[in-house]
Design a protein around this motif. Structure first.
Motif, short mmCIF file in Angstrom:
data_model
loop_
_atom_site.label_atom_id
_atom_site.label_comp_id
_atom_site.label_asym_id
_atom_site.label_seq_id
_atom_site.Cartn_x
_atom_site.Cartn_y
_atom_site.Cartn_z
N TYR A 13 0.82 -1.21 0.00
CA TYR A 13 0.00 0.00 0.00
C TYR A 13 0.86 1.27 0.00
CZ TYR A 13 -4.20 -2.80 0.98
OH TYR A 13 -5.25 -3.68 0.92
N GLU A 16 -0.24 4.06 -2.29
CA GLU A 16 -1.40 4.79 -1.77
C GLU A 16 -0.96 5.78 -0.70
OE1 GLU A 16 -4.58 5.09 -2.71
OE2 GLU A 16 -4.12 3.79 -4.38
N LYS A 57 -9.65 2.22 6.22
CA LYS A 57 -9.99 1.31 5.12
C LYS A 57 -10.71 0.08 5.67
CE LYS A 57 -8.01 -1.29 1.28
NZ LYS A 57 -8.29 -2.65 1.79
N LEU A 60 -14.35 1.41 5.86
CA LEU A 60 -14.98 1.86 4.62
C LEU A 60 -14.73 0.95 3.42
CD1 LEU A 60 -14.22 5.66 5.02
CD2 LEU A 60 -16.39 4.48 5.43
N GLY A 61 -13.72 0.10 3.51
CA GLY A 61 -13.46 -0.84 2.42
C GLY A 61 -12.89 -0.22 1.17
N LYS A 62 -12.29 0.94 1.29
CA LYS A 62 -11.70 1.63 0.13
C LYS A 62 -10.59 2.55 0.60
CE LYS A 62 -14.58 5.73 0.26
NZ LYS A 62 -14.48 6.93 -0.49
N PHE A 63 -9.79 3.00 -0.37
CA PHE A 63 -8.79 4.02 -0.08
C PHE A 63 -9.46 5.39 -0.18
CE2 PHE A 63 -6.16 0.51 -1.70
CZ PHE A 63 -5.26 0.40 -0.65
N PRO A 64 -8.89 6.39 0.49
CA PRO A 64 -9.52 7.72 0.44
C PRO A 64 -9.36 8.39 -0.92
CG PRO A 64 -7.46 7.83 1.66
CD PRO A 64 -7.71 6.38 1.35
N SER A 65 -10.42 9.05 -1.35
CA SER A 65 -10.38 9.85 -2.57
C SER A 65 -9.91 11.26 -2.21
CB SER A 65 -11.77 9.93 -3.19
OG SER A 65 -12.63 10.66 -2.34
N ASP A 68 -12.58 12.81 -0.17
CA ASP A 68 -12.51 12.36 1.23
C ASP A 68 -11.47 13.17 1.99
OD1 ASP A 68 -14.39 10.22 0.89
OD2 ASP A 68 -12.78 8.86 0.27
#
Length: 73
Positions: A13, A16, A57, A60-65, A68
């Motif tokens: 990661y 990211e 994560k 929320l199950g995702k990486f931040p946009s 976000d």
């Protein structure tokens, strides 16, 4: 302002971490960003602002946009 980001190294990661760090410093150039202080948990990508988790994560199950990230401050 101090931000700590815990990110999973096992699942690579790090890109990211770099992406999120660049967005944060673009918005707030004087912020201090720190990566893993300890061995990270598998699958983790959590952002703390002054010791408080502001993104997970795991939750929320995702990486931040970028949207976000802008909402954190």
């Amino acid at each position: 302002m101090k931000i700590h980001i815990e990110f999973c190294e096992r699942w690579n990661y790090h890109p990211e971490f770099d992406r999120v760090s660049k967005i944060i410093t673009k918005i707030y150039p004087n912020v201090e960003i720190e990566g893993n202080r300890n061995t990270p948990r598998t699958g983790s990508f959590e952002v703390e602002l002054d010791g408080k988790v502001i993104f997970s994560k795991f939750q929320l199950g995702k990486f931040p946009s970028e949207t976000d990230i802008k909402s954190w401050f």
